[in-house]
Enzyme design. Structure first.
Site, PDB file in Angstrom:
ATOM      1  N   GLU A   1      -5.519  -4.297  10.913  1.00  0.00           N
ATOM      2  CA  GLU A   1      -5.217  -3.829  11.305  1.00  0.00           C
ATOM      3  C   GLU A   1      -4.974  -2.965  12.169  1.00  0.00           C
ATOM      4  O   GLU A   1      -5.949  -1.886  12.113  1.00  0.00           O
ATOM      5  CB  GLU A   1      -4.481  -2.141   9.537  1.00  0.00           C
TER       6      GLU A   1
ATOM      7  N   ASN B   1       0.523  -1.404  -0.098  1.00  0.00           N
ATOM      8  CA  ASN B   1       0.035   0.214  -0.463  1.00  0.00           C
ATOM      9  C   ASN B   1       1.153   1.159   0.481  1.00  0.00           C
ATOM     10  O   ASN B   1       1.599   1.458   1.413  1.00  0.00           O
ATOM     11  CB  ASN B   1      -0.954  -0.226   0.573  1.00  0.00           C
TER      12      ASN B   1
ATOM     13  N   SER C   1       3.113  -2.199  10.344  1.00  0.00           N
ATOM     14  CA  SER C   1       4.413  -2.124  10.804  1.00  0.00           C
ATOM     15  C   SER C   1       4.991  -3.233  10.251  1.00  0.00           C
ATOM     16  O   SER C   1       6.723  -3.868  11.420  1.00  0.00           O
ATOM     17  CB  SER C   1       5.036  -0.966  12.133  1.00  0.00           C
TER      18      SER C   1
HETATM   19  P1  PGA Z   1       2.539   0.363   8.114  1.00  0.00           P
HETATM   20  O1  PGA Z   1       0.963   0.735   6.685  1.00  0.00           O
HETATM   21  O2  PGA Z   1       3.451  -1.116   7.616  1.00  0.00           O
HETATM   22  O3  PGA Z   1       3.520   1.459   7.223  1.00  0.00           O
HETATM   23  O4  PGA Z   1       2.386   0.512   8.917  1.00  0.00           O
HETATM   24  C1  PGA Z   1       0.142  -0.128   7.217  1.00  0.00           C
HETATM   25  C2  PGA Z   1      -0.962   0.326   6.393  1.00  0.00           C
HETATM   26  O5  PGA Z   1      -1.740   0.540   6.758  1.00  0.00           O
HETATM   27  O6  PGA Z   1      -1.677  -0.681   5.116  1.00  0.00           O
END
Ligand code: PGA
Length: 259
Positions: free
Chosen positions: A167, A9, A213
């Site tokens: 998430e 993403n 993360s």
């Molecule tokens: P991140 O975002 O890997 O930067 O924590 C994940 C997401 O929002 O899909």
């Protein structure tokens, strides 16, 4: 056996030049990914360019959201039909940043989900609790409410076309990931709900990704957790070698569980 799925993403990052370079590097680093599916979700402006770079190769294209109607007077919006036209096969829906910043409600997300499915786009429905909700012991009721509202009234078969992403909001972009155990517990709970809302068979087949993360040094442990079927990767998907390493770890886990 659920083939692991890794979704990048890119959020609001990338000029055309940057998007082409990143997609090209990921494509070249993953010529024949085995035992894993890979999707890249650039911004709307870069979709056509990334589609061209990916061509007919194995890496698929997705968008970060869509409107719930096929066309109409909706200034600034992009329809599922337009996404299909540009080469998308996937769309993220209900990401917490859109819930919070744009005010997307569960009801709206449900409408988008229906529209995406009607256009044969595969939705990745995102659910997750905030830090405060977790502190108050509200993790399960929060994700349950989001899941039930998102899937309310969908035919059982349609539910089988969806991928879920757990998430936790407190893990997104913070560098603090949920542990495999924490995520596995919520994934198991979501799978139980899917059994009830659809069927046991669909629940067993549905992939539930973890997001928040994820990076090269934790992806292997996360995806090794039996309930975690891949990852939705934000920040770490903007770096080709790091993203490729995540995909390779997932592929190893996928291959190992096939044996
Ligand atoms: P991140 O975002 O890997 O930067 O924590 C994940 C997401 O929002 O899909």
């Amino acid at each position: 056996m659920r083939t692991p799925l890794i979704v990048g993403n890119w959020k609001m990052h990338g000029t055309l030049g940057e998007a082409r370079a990143l997609a090209g590097a990921v494509r070249d680093g993953l010529k024949r990914p085995r035992g894993v599916e890979v999707v890249l979700c650039p911004s709307f402006t870069a979709l056509a360019a990334v589609a061209e770079v990916l061509g007919t190769g194995p890496i698929q294209l997705g968008a970060q959201t869509c409107h719930h109607e096929a066309a109409g007077a909706h200034t600034g919006e992009v329809s599922p039909a337009m996404l299909v036209d540009v080469g998308c096969r996937w769309v993220l829906l209900g990401h917490s940043e859109r819930r919070k910043e744009i005010g997307e409600s569960d009801g709206l997300i449900y409408q988008k989900l229906r529209a995406a499915l009607a256009h044969k786009l595969r939705p990745v429905l995102c659910v997750g609790e905030t830090a405060e909700e977790r502190r108050q012991g509200l993790t399960f009721p929060t994700v349950e409410g989001q899941l039930r509202a998102g899937l309310a009234g969908l035919a059982v078969d349609a539910i089988g076309g969806i991928v879920l992403a757990y998430e936790p909001v407190w893990a997104i972009g913070t560098g603090v990931n949920a542990t495999p155990g924490q995520a596995g517990e919520v994934h198991g709970y979501l799978r139980g709900l899917l059994s009830e809302l659809a069927s046991k068979e669909i629940a067993q087949k549905t992939r539930i990704l973890y997001g928040g993360s994820v990076k090269a040094d934790n992806a292997g442990d996360l995806v090794a957790e039996p309930e975690i079927d891949g990852a939705l990767v934000g920040g770490a998907s903007l770096n080709a070698p790091g993203f490729i390493a995540i995909v390779k770890q997932a592929a190893r886990v996928g291959a190992a569980s096939k044996e």
